[in-house]
Write a protein that holds these residues in place. Sequence first.
Motif, short mmCIF file in Angstrom:
data_model
loop_
_atom_site.label_atom_id
_atom_site.label_comp_id
_atom_site.label_asym_id
_atom_site.label_seq_id
_atom_site.Cartn_x
_atom_site.Cartn_y
_atom_site.Cartn_z
N ARG A 1 0.89 -1.35 -0.13
CA ARG A 1 0.05 -0.20 -0.05
C ARG A 1 0.87 1.46 0.02
O ARG A 1 0.38 2.27 -0.66
CB ARG A 1 -0.99 -0.01 1.14
N ALA A 2 2.21 1.06 0.49
CA ALA A 2 2.88 2.21 0.47
C ALA A 2 3.93 2.35 -0.63
O ALA A 2 4.65 3.37 -0.53
CB ALA A 2 3.68 2.16 1.93
N ARG A 3 3.79 1.26 -1.33
CA ARG A 3 4.67 1.27 -2.41
C ARG A 3 6.39 1.17 -1.97
O ARG A 3 7.24 1.82 -2.59
CB ARG A 3 4.71 2.04 -3.27
N ASP A 4 6.29 0.54 -0.75
CA ASP A 4 7.77 0.47 -0.11
C ASP A 4 8.50 -1.12 -0.64
O ASP A 4 8.25 -1.88 0.19
CB ASP A 4 7.73 0.48 1.39
N ALA A 5 9.39 -0.87 -1.65
CA ALA A 5 9.91 -2.29 -1.98
C ALA A 5 10.92 -2.79 -0.95
O ALA A 5 11.18 -3.60 -0.87
CB ALA A 5 10.63 -1.77 -3.31
#
Length: 157
Positions: free
Chosen positions: A27-31
């Motif tokens: 959801r945070a687009r935190d790879a």
Amino acid sequence: MTVTWRHLPAPAREIAVAATDAVAAARARDAGAYEPAVDRLTGTDRAGLVLGGVVRLLLEETHPDGLDGDDVRQVLERCVRDVAAWRPDVDPHVLLILLASALGVYDPGDDDTPPDPAAIARHAPLLVADLLAATGRPLEGYLTTAFAEVARTELHD
């Protein structure tokens, strides 16, 4: 981790924590946070079953009158478009299999190259995050319900 998961056995708690972390990272687009959470999901038994239950619940909620082919295509396209910006390795075929499995219309025995558990673990949180965005609700309630359904199914088998 929510209080409702404290009663679960350690392997189920690990699924809950890893899934929560992976979906939050998606959801945070935190790879950077996504990879370790997905690695933990890959190492857990039955994570795909639980996340498949979450996907089914979310599909039922977002499509209360049922899904047709156009609905499935729209969900798939929306998810791939959104995810590809930060996960260019997203595989639409794996997402389609996740959708079909959640709907009960996929038989891995009929597939010459079914995705492996690692591919499922890498893609399921992406689909869950996308579907959660449509509901505006948190993951925890869906996870709790999915665990209850798995337990109920195992009790009757």
